[in-house]
Design an enzyme around this catalytic site. Structure first.
Site, short mmCIF file in Angstrom:
data_model
loop_
_atom_site.label_atom_id
_atom_site.label_comp_id
_atom_site.label_asym_id
_atom_site.label_seq_id
_atom_site.Cartn_x
_atom_site.Cartn_y
_atom_site.Cartn_z
N ASP A 1 0.86 -1.19 0.00
CA ASP A 1 0.00 0.00 0.00
C ASP A 1 0.90 1.24 0.00
O ASP A 1 1.88 1.31 0.75
CB ASP A 1 -0.88 -0.02 1.25
N GLU B 1 -4.61 2.45 -4.46
CA GLU B 1 -3.15 2.57 -4.32
C GLU B 1 -2.51 1.31 -3.78
O GLU B 1 -1.37 1.32 -3.32
CB GLU B 1 -2.82 3.76 -3.39
N ASN C 1 -2.77 12.80 -3.02
CA ASN C 1 -3.72 13.30 -4.01
C ASN C 1 -4.26 14.67 -3.63
O ASN C 1 -4.40 15.57 -4.48
CB ASN C 1 -4.88 12.32 -4.16
#
Length: 320
Positions: A189, A233, A197
Site C-alpha cells: 500500500d 493505491e 492526491n
C-alpha cells in the site's frame, strides 16, 4: 493527416512471437522425435516426451510449451486422450496441439480435431510444410495471448489488473500444490496516498501510481512472478516457489526501490517521500485451505506494517 493503410500497425505486428518458441514433441519412437528436433532446434527450444503421462507431467510441472507436436498412436495413453486432458485443464487448454501421425484416414483426422487439435499432419513429414504450419499456429496463439492480456491489464499503470491477479493466484496455488512448493504473496500500500492526491492533485497522483507500478514490475526478475494493481493505491506481488526468507528479501528490495524514486510527499507524516507498507505471507498450498487464506494472511501482515508506523515490511506468522 490519416496514414495510408499500409502504414497502420496490424494485429499481426502487435502479436509478436517469443524469441525462441518452446515446442514439446511427443512420440514413442525416438527416430520421429529426432526428425522433428532436426527441423526445429535451430530456432526453437525443443523438449521431448515419449509417452502421454510424461507429456502431461512436463506441461503441468514446467512453464507450458507454446505448441505441442503430438503422435496419435502410443502405448497406454494415446494422443487423443492426451489432447483431451490438456484441453480439460484451464492452465493448459490454450496450448495449440498439432497431431503428427502415420494415421491417414479421414475418421482419424476427425477424432484428432474433435479432441481439441488445431491441425493434423501425416508422416513422413515434409519439413517445409510442418515448419509453415507450426509458424501459423504460433502466430495465432500469440494473437490470442495478446487479446487475453489486454483484458487483464490495468489501464492506468500497465501492470496486471485484479482480474488477472485472481486468475494467476488460482493457477499458481494449484501448481505449487502439485509440486509441494511454497507460494508467497506481497500486499503493498502506498503510504498516505489520499494526502498525496489532496496535496498534488489527481493527475500527479496518477503519475505517482504509474512510477510505483513500473518500479515494482522492474523489481521482479523471474518471468512467472506477477505484480498487479489490487485496487486504488494497493498492489500485490505473487511469487511462486518462494519461501519466507526470499519473500522478505524481495519485499525489502521493493520497499527500497520505491523510496529511491524520491517522489516528494510533503504531507506524509511518515517520510518526506512516497513510501510503501508491505505485508508478506507464505503458504504451502494444500487441501486444508484455499488461496483466500494466503490473501487474508498477507492482508493481516500489511495491516500490522501500517499500524506499527508504515514504510516497513511485516511478515505473517502463518506459514504452513
Amino acid at each position: 493527416m490519416t496514414p495510408a493503410p499500409h502504414q497502420l500497425p496490424t494485429f499481426r505486428n502487435l502479436a509478436t512471437l517469443p524469441e525462441r518458441p518452446r515446442l514439446l514433441v511427443v512420440d514413442d519412437q525416438p527416430i520421429n522425435i529426432q526428425a522433428l528436433y532436426q527441423i526445429f532446434h535451430a530456432d526453437h527450444e525443443v523438449f521431448m516426451a515419449t509417452d502421454g503421462e510424461q507429456a502431461l507431467a512436463f506441461c503441468r510441472n514446467n512453464p507450458p510449451p507454446d505448441l505441442i507436436l503430438l503422435d496419435v498412436v502410443m502405448p497406454e495413453m494415446d494422443g487423443i486422450e492426451v489432447c483431451r486432458q490438456l484441453k480439460a485443464d484451464p492452465v493448459l487448454a490454450d496450448i495449440p496441439v498439432i497431431f503428427v501421425t502415420a494415421c491417414s484416414e479421414p475418421a482419424d483426422e476427425t477424432r484428432a480435431l474433435e479432441s481439441g487439435g488445431v491441425d493434423f499432419i501425416t508422416k513422413p513429414v515434409n519439413p517445409a510444410v510442418v515448419r509453415a504450419r507450426v509458424k501459423t499456429h504460433l502466430t495465432l496463439k500469440a494473437q490470442g495471448d495478446l487479446l487475453r492480456s489486454l483484458v487483464f491489464v490495468d489501464g492506468l499503470t500497465g501492470v496486471a489488473n485484479r482480474r488477472r491477479f485472481d486468475e494467476a493466484l488460482e493457477i499458481e496455488w494449484r501448481r505449487c500444490q502439485r509440486k509441494g512448493a511454497p507460494l508467497a504473496l506481497l500486499m503493498m500500500d502506498i503510504d498516505h496516498f489520499k494526502r498525496y492526491n489532496d496535496r498534488y492533485g489527481h493527475q500527479t497522483g496518477d503519475a505517482c501510481l504509474q512510477q510505483v507500478a513500473a518500479t515494482l514490475k522492474a523489481g521482479l526478475q523471474r518471468g512467472h512472478d506477477l505484480v498487479a494493481r489490487y485496487g486504488g493505491e494497493e498492489f500485490a506481488c505473487l511469487l511462486s516457489e518462494c519461501d519466507l526468507a526470499a519473500g522478505l528479501h524481495k519485499a525489502q528490495a521493493l520497499l527500497a526501490a520505491v523510496a529511491a524514486l524520491g517522489i516528494a510527499h510533503a504531507d506524509s507524516p511518515t517520510a518526506d517521500r512516497v513510501t510503501l507498507s508491505i505485508g508478506v505471507a507464505v503458504l504451502y498450498p494444500s487441501g486444508e485451505c484455499g488461496p483466500d487464506a494466503l490473501v487474508a494472511a498477507a492482508d493481516t501482515a500489511l495491516y500490522e506494517a501500517k499500524r506499527s508506523g508504515r514504510n516497513r515490511v511485516c511478515a505473517s506468522p502463518m506459514v504452513k
